[in-house]
Enzyme design. Structure first.
Site, PDB file in Angstrom:
ATOM      1  N   TRP A 139     -36.423  41.010  64.196  1.00 58.75           N
ATOM      2  CA  TRP A 139     -37.097  41.862  65.160  1.00 58.75           C
ATOM      3  C   TRP A 139     -36.306  43.117  65.511  1.00 58.75           C
ATOM      4  CZ3 TRP A 139     -33.490  42.331  68.831  1.00 58.75           C
ATOM      5  CH2 TRP A 139     -32.569  41.281  68.973  1.00 58.75           C
ATOM      6  N   LYS A 194     -42.876  38.529  55.670  1.00 63.10           N
ATOM      7  CA  LYS A 194     -42.905  37.613  56.812  1.00 63.10           C
ATOM      8  C   LYS A 194     -42.023  38.232  57.891  1.00 63.10           C
ATOM      9  CE  LYS A 194     -41.946  34.214  59.703  1.00 63.10           C
ATOM     10  NZ  LYS A 194     -41.346  34.576  61.010  1.00 63.10           N
ATOM     11  N   HIS A 195     -42.654  38.974  58.786  1.00 54.70           N
ATOM     12  CA  HIS A 195     -41.890  39.636  59.838  1.00 54.70           C
ATOM     13  C   HIS A 195     -41.690  38.677  61.003  1.00 54.70           C
ATOM     14  CE1 HIS A 195     -39.853  43.059  61.321  1.00 54.70           C
ATOM     15  NE2 HIS A 195     -40.590  43.968  60.717  1.00 54.70           N
ATOM     16  N   GLU A 239     -28.756  39.272  54.094  1.00 50.94           N
ATOM     17  CA  GLU A 239     -27.973  40.130  54.988  1.00 50.94           C
ATOM     18  C   GLU A 239     -27.953  39.415  56.323  1.00 50.94           C
ATOM     19  OE1 GLU A 239     -27.577  41.874  57.809  1.00 50.94           O
ATOM     20  OE2 GLU A 239     -27.580  44.022  57.413  1.00 50.94           O
ATOM     21  N   CYS A 291     -26.474  43.972  63.623  1.00 53.12           N
ATOM     22  CA  CYS A 291     -25.489  43.194  62.864  1.00 53.12           C
ATOM     23  C   CYS A 291     -24.240  44.016  62.554  1.00 53.12           C
ATOM     24  CB  CYS A 291     -26.101  42.687  61.564  1.00 53.12           C
ATOM     25  SG  CYS A 291     -27.412  41.471  61.797  1.00 53.12           S
ATOM     26  N   GLU A 306     -20.616  35.734  67.111  1.00 53.16           N
ATOM     27  CA  GLU A 306     -21.237  37.052  67.099  1.00 53.16           C
ATOM     28  C   GLU A 306     -21.873  37.319  68.456  1.00 53.16           C
ATOM     29  OE1 GLU A 306     -24.386  39.721  64.497  1.00 53.16           O
ATOM     30  OE2 GLU A 306     -24.592  37.532  64.493  1.00 53.16           O
TER      31      GLU A 306
END
Length: 458
Positions: A129, A153-154, A231, A265, A362
């Site tokens: 998103w 496929k979002h 990724e 990211c 993260e």
């Protein structure tokens, strides 16, 4: 139902039923039919389509930008920038795709031997998103230019963005009398992804997302003997050496940390500073961070919008609170705000050590984490002390030293004296738990092609 929530207000704004099994099968079958036509087009036709998509996107800039701002909280000026970057990506592959895929002559015992690059077929893109248009175009533009077709496929939290992206490609194809459906939107739950990957029609998978999602998709793709590009997450280090331009480093790293409310990211996540300039850097970084305006992302003056989801904000606050309890000092923010929406204050944590939560995990939000190193060598060791390996930056006045350190950084991308960013001209991707394969540049378009050797006898 697929339910989208406006993170600025916390209110549900869209609800869509997901495709059922039959509808999904029909979409997959259609992609195979479209591929049979699309693969016969020439580079000129594919380039014309990508240029038309870029043109249509710019013409509809205001509506498309506000879709991002409403569905995931991106500040409106950043939404405009994302659309322009997506258009640039389409135009880049329109201009250079044929060159990247040109045949390569190789000497052998043949009269003539060469390698050519042919499309594979239907490629599945599983997208997050946080950059709805950019990540879709980063996946689709090179795949389409190579002659593949795309199933998208979002993320279910940005449904209108996903619809709009697929419509742009259909509109461009209709205007150029090319086959529609080269990019199909699949409004499905994540549990339905397995059905798509297992289909004999789907030839490869591209995923941008968490390491957990990447592991699941990679395992399933491997079981079907299908290639994948992943990724994934990052805990990106930025090393600030004593001889660096501290003012420039502090200003740039503040921007890198808070773009998209820190939900990137490749954002600078661990700022590792040599001891002799540690206090100076913190002072200048704090000065930049405390001036940032957090608020309604639809307003042009807003620099930091909300976190995309409530659960993500809760997880972020847990990381901050745990890190403070472990001994870090909080110089800005760090408290959960009251009121509607999923806002989180710009937060500055200093004296963070490698074993603290904000270093080990993260952090996906406007959280700057500053760590001290006694030397350049220790800074390098701290930088590499992570399961991730996506991107990094090095700040030094000695460019040769920066180049030598880049050789030792365990990351797929290193910036020296500059912000880490993605660029259609350059390959992007990670190592270790940040994934494998590359997107963008000449390397990205070669991920999903048949590298076919041709040997011709006398």
């Amino acid at each position: 139902m697929l339910i989208a929530t406006n993170p600025t207000t916390g209110e549900s704004i869209h609800a869509y039923p997901p495709m059922d099994e039959n509808e999904l099968s029909q979409a997959i079958e259609r992609s195979q039919e479209v591929f049979q036509s699309w693969k016969t087009t020439g580079f000129a036709q594919r380039a014309a389509m990508l240029k038309k998509v870029a043109e249509l996107m710019r013409a509809d800039r205001e509506r498309l930008a506000r879709l991002m701002t409403i569905e995931m909280g991106k500040p409106i000026n950043e939404s405009y920038g994302e659309l322009e970057k997506s258009a640039w990506c389409a135009e880049h592959y329109a201009e250079f795709g044929e060159q990247y895929l040109s045949p390569v002559d190789l000497p052998s015992d043949a009269a003539h031997s060469y390698v050519q690059h042919l499309p594979l077929g239907s490629i599945l893109g599983v997208l997050p998103w946080n950059a709805p248009f950019w990540l879709a175009f980063r996946f689709a533009a090179p795949a389409l230019m190579a002659g593949n077709v795309c199933l998208m496929k979002h993320d279910e939290h940005v449904p209108k963005c996903a619809i709009a992206i697929a419509e742009l490609f259909d509109q461009a194809c209709n205007r150029l009398d090319l086959p529609a459906g080269i990019v199909q939107n699949l409004p499905i739950h994540r549990e339905q992804v397995a059905q798509v990957i297992k289909s004999e029609v789907v030839q490869a998978v591209s995923l941008t997302g968490s390491s957990a999602a990447g592991s699941a998709v990679a395992s399933l793709a491997a079981s079907q003997i299908k290639p994948a590009v992943l990724e994934l997450g990052g805990s990106d280090p930025s090393i600030v050496l004593a001889d660096a331009d501290i003012s420039k480093a502090a200003e740039t790293l503040a921007i890198s940390r808070i773009i998209n409310a820190g939900q990137s990211c490749i954002a600078a996540k661990r700022l590792i500073v040599e001891a002799s300039v540690y206090d100076e850097f913190i002072s200048k970084l704090k000065s930049h961070l405390e001036k940032l305006k957090v608020g309604d992302p639809s307003l042009p003056e807003t620099q930091v919008g909300p976190i995309a989801r409530e659960d993500l904000r809760d997880a972020l606050h847990r990381q901050v609170s745990t890190t403070i309890n472990q001994g870090a000092r909080c110089l800005l923010g760090g408290e959960m705000p009251e009121g509607s929406g999923f806002f989180y204050p710009v937060t500055l944590l200093v004296d963070v050590t490698p074993k603290m939560q904000a270093s080990c995990e993260e952090t996906f939000g406007p959280i700057a984490v500053v760590m001290k190193a006694d030397s350049a060598q220790e800074a390098l060791e701290i930088a590499n002390d992570t399961p991730y390996g996506l991107a990094a930056s090095i700040w030094t006045s000695d460019t040769q030293k920066g180049i030598e350190m880049a050789n030792q950084i365990e990351a797929g991308q290193v910036a020296i004296n500059g912000i880490v960013k993605t660029d259609p001209r350059l390959p992007s991707g990670g190592i270790k738990r940040s994934g494998y394969g590359r997107e963008l540049g000449p390397h990205g378009i070669l991920e999903f092609v048949n590298v076919q050797q041709v040997w011709i006898g006398a």
